[in-house]
Design an enzyme around this catalytic site. Structure first.
Site, mmCIF file in Angstrom:
data_model
loop_
_atom_site.group_PDB
_atom_site.id
_atom_site.type_symbol
_atom_site.label_atom_id
_atom_site.label_comp_id
_atom_site.label_asym_id
_atom_site.label_seq_id
_atom_site.Cartn_x
_atom_site.Cartn_y
_atom_site.Cartn_z
ATOM 1 N N ASP A 163 52.573 18.085 -50.511
ATOM 2 C CA ASP A 163 51.698 19.165 -50.057
ATOM 3 C C ASP A 163 51.704 19.213 -48.527
ATOM 4 O O ASP A 163 51.646 18.169 -47.860
ATOM 5 C CB ASP A 163 50.270 18.953 -50.584
ATOM 6 C CG ASP A 163 49.426 20.215 -50.493
ATOM 7 O OD1 ASP A 163 49.103 20.783 -51.545
ATOM 8 O OD2 ASP A 163 49.096 20.624 -49.355
ATOM 9 N N ASN B 220 44.286 23.871 -60.234
ATOM 10 C CA ASN B 220 43.317 24.940 -60.008
ATOM 11 C C ASN B 220 43.808 26.205 -60.708
ATOM 12 O O ASN B 220 44.981 26.568 -60.599
ATOM 13 C CB ASN B 220 43.143 25.195 -58.506
ATOM 14 C CG ASN B 220 42.469 24.030 -57.811
ATOM 15 O OD1 ASN B 220 41.528 23.441 -58.329
ATOM 16 N ND2 ASN B 220 42.966 23.662 -56.625
ATOM 17 N N HIS C 57 50.858 24.869 -60.704
ATOM 18 C CA HIS C 57 51.177 23.600 -60.028
ATOM 19 C C HIS C 57 50.131 22.560 -60.366
ATOM 20 O O HIS C 57 48.952 22.875 -60.572
ATOM 21 C CB HIS C 57 51.297 23.779 -58.511
ATOM 22 C CG HIS C 57 50.134 24.474 -57.864
ATOM 23 N ND1 HIS C 57 49.961 25.837 -57.924
ATOM 24 C CD2 HIS C 57 49.092 24.001 -57.140
ATOM 25 C CE1 HIS C 57 48.860 26.168 -57.265
ATOM 26 N NE2 HIS C 57 48.299 25.067 -56.787
ATOM 27 N N HIS D 76 48.526 19.167 -58.828
ATOM 28 C CA HIS D 76 48.383 18.274 -57.679
ATOM 29 C C HIS D 76 48.344 16.836 -58.189
ATOM 30 O O HIS D 76 47.582 16.535 -59.121
ATOM 31 C CB HIS D 76 47.055 18.529 -56.952
ATOM 32 C CG HIS D 76 46.883 19.900 -56.378
ATOM 33 N ND1 HIS D 76 47.021 20.161 -55.020
ATOM 34 C CD2 HIS D 76 46.562 21.085 -56.949
ATOM 35 C CE1 HIS D 76 46.770 21.446 -54.799
ATOM 36 N NE2 HIS D 76 46.498 22.029 -55.948
HETATM 37 P P1 5GP Z 1 45.948 25.540 -54.774
HETATM 38 O O1 5GP Z 1 44.915 25.758 -53.700
HETATM 39 O O2 5GP Z 1 46.569 26.845 -55.198
HETATM 40 O O3 5GP Z 1 45.498 24.692 -55.925
HETATM 41 O O4 5GP Z 1 47.091 24.665 -54.096
HETATM 42 C C1 5GP Z 1 48.055 25.197 -53.253
HETATM 43 C C2 5GP Z 1 48.544 24.062 -52.391
HETATM 44 O O5 5GP Z 1 49.748 24.460 -51.785
HETATM 45 C C3 5GP Z 1 47.580 23.689 -51.267
HETATM 46 O O6 5GP Z 1 47.170 22.328 -51.409
HETATM 47 C C4 5GP Z 1 48.389 23.911 -49.993
HETATM 48 O O7 5GP Z 1 48.171 22.941 -49.011
HETATM 49 C C5 5GP Z 1 49.814 23.895 -50.513
HETATM 50 N N1 5GP Z 1 50.742 24.710 -49.735
HETATM 51 C C6 5GP Z 1 50.531 25.983 -49.310
HETATM 52 N N2 5GP Z 1 51.623 26.424 -48.645
HETATM 53 C C7 5GP Z 1 52.532 25.401 -48.672
HETATM 54 C C8 5GP Z 1 53.852 25.258 -48.143
HETATM 55 O O8 5GP Z 1 54.424 26.163 -47.532
HETATM 56 N N3 5GP Z 1 54.466 24.065 -48.343
HETATM 57 C C9 5GP Z 1 53.864 23.037 -49.021
HETATM 58 N N4 5GP Z 1 54.566 21.910 -49.146
HETATM 59 N N5 5GP Z 1 52.621 23.145 -49.530
HETATM 60 C C10 5GP Z 1 51.967 24.310 -49.358
#
Ligand code: 5GP
Ligand code: ZN
Length: 113
Positions: free
Chosen positions: A30, A86, A99, A101
């Site tokens: 992440d 999420n 995804h 985590h």
């Molecule tokens: P969500 O909030 O949808 O559960 O998780 C999305 C995750 O993607 C977040 O933890 C955020 O930090 C990560 N993320 C967003 N953009 C990028 C990116 O360009 N590269 C990587 N490696 N992680 C990302």
């Protein structure tokens, strides 16, 4: 999905710190880690979230979880870890590509399950 951030990462159009890849699964660190180890495990095929899982694509989610267990072992998370997915706005999903985590490497907060 041409406008999906994680589809672009999987395709190599956006760089990522890859930790695992198989035929159907990709995993990378992440960009904004919430724990010492914070890895995202995603199916290569675009599925928007857990809410889009069904009998015909559930295998992808299973493969992500099996991969997560293997990654956790390789990352040395023998003391435990949390897997979070999420789903939708109330959960704070920011990227509409399924995804999981993997969070670990420290004692995690007791709140939120
Ligand atoms: P969500 O909030 O949808 O559960 O998780 C999305 C995750 O993607 C977040 O933890 C955020 O930090 C990560 N993320 C967003 N953009 C990028 C990116 O360009 N590269 C990587 N490696 N992680 C990302
Ligand atoms: Zn996607």
């Amino acid at each position: 999905m041409s406008d999906c951030l994680f589809c672009k990462i999987i395709a190599g159009e956006i760089p990522s710190a890859k930790v695992y890849e198989s035929e159907n699964v990709y995993a990378f660190r992440d960009i904004n880690p919430q724990a010492p180890t914070h890895i995202l495990v995603v199916p290569k095929k675009h599925v928007a979230s857990v809410a889009e899982l069904n009998d015909s694509n559930s295998r992808l989610a299973a493969e992500c979880l099996v991969a997560a267990a293997e990654i956790a072992r390789k990352e040395g998370l023998e003391n435990g870890y949390r897997i979070v997915s999420n789903c939708g706005p109330d959960a704070g999903q920011t990227v509409a590509h399924l995804h999981f985590h993997i969070l670990g490497g420290k004692r995690l907060q007791d709140q939120m399950v």
